[in-house]
Write a protein that holds these residues in place. Sequence first.
Motif, short mmCIF file in Angstrom:
data_model
loop_
_atom_site.label_atom_id
_atom_site.label_comp_id
_atom_site.label_asym_id
_atom_site.label_seq_id
_atom_site.Cartn_x
_atom_site.Cartn_y
_atom_site.Cartn_z
N SER A 28 0.83 -1.21 0.00
CA SER A 28 0.00 0.00 0.00
C SER A 28 0.86 1.26 0.00
O SER A 28 0.57 2.23 -0.71
CB SER A 28 -0.93 0.01 1.22
OG SER A 28 -1.85 -1.04 1.14
N ASP A 29 1.92 1.25 0.80
CA ASP A 29 2.83 2.40 0.85
C ASP A 29 3.48 2.64 -0.51
O ASP A 29 3.62 3.78 -0.95
CB ASP A 29 3.91 2.20 1.92
CG ASP A 29 3.36 2.29 3.34
OD1 ASP A 29 2.20 2.75 3.52
OD2 ASP A 29 4.09 1.88 4.27
N ALA A 30 3.88 1.55 -1.19
CA ALA A 30 4.50 1.68 -2.50
C ALA A 30 3.51 2.26 -3.51
O ALA A 30 3.86 3.14 -4.30
CB ALA A 30 5.02 0.33 -2.98
N LEU A 31 2.27 1.78 -3.47
CA LEU A 31 1.25 2.33 -4.38
C LEU A 31 0.97 3.80 -4.08
O LEU A 31 0.79 4.60 -5.01
CB LEU A 31 -0.05 1.52 -4.27
CG LEU A 31 -0.03 0.14 -4.90
CD1 LEU A 31 -1.31 -0.62 -4.55
CD2 LEU A 31 0.12 0.25 -6.41
N LEU A 32 0.95 4.15 -2.82
CA LEU A 32 0.73 5.54 -2.43
C LEU A 32 1.85 6.44 -2.97
O LEU A 32 1.60 7.51 -3.51
CB LEU A 32 0.63 5.67 -0.92
CG LEU A 32 0.45 7.08 -0.36
CD1 LEU A 32 -0.82 7.72 -0.90
CD2 LEU A 32 0.43 7.05 1.15
N MET A 33 3.09 5.98 -2.85
CA MET A 33 4.23 6.76 -3.34
C MET A 33 4.15 6.93 -4.86
O MET A 33 4.41 8.01 -5.40
CB MET A 33 5.54 6.10 -2.94
CG MET A 33 5.83 6.23 -1.46
SD MET A 33 7.28 5.32 -0.87
CE MET A 33 8.54 5.79 -2.02
N GLN A 34 3.77 5.86 -5.57
CA GLN A 34 3.63 5.95 -7.03
C GLN A 34 2.52 6.93 -7.40
O GLN A 34 2.67 7.72 -8.33
CB GLN A 34 3.31 4.57 -7.62
CG GLN A 34 4.46 3.61 -7.59
CD GLN A 34 4.05 2.22 -8.07
OE1 GLN A 34 2.88 1.94 -8.28
NE2 GLN A 34 5.04 1.35 -8.23
#
Length: 63
Positions: A28-34
């Motif tokens: 989720s954090d990776a998707l948020l950063m993207q």
Amino acid sequence: MNKEEVYIKMIESLGRKIATAEIEKAESDALLMQTQAHINELLLQIDELKKGGEKKDEAPVVE
């Protein structure tokens, strides 16, 4: 099964649940950063368009 075996199984189950939750959070954090990076890029493109420039991904129109 005695109490000790039951507790061990419960601890193992909780450990798996925690590991799964940590993986899901990292994803989720990776998707948020993207998503944030994409939004920032779109905001830059909007600023360029407001200034009368062309978007980076568009070639000039040739007639």
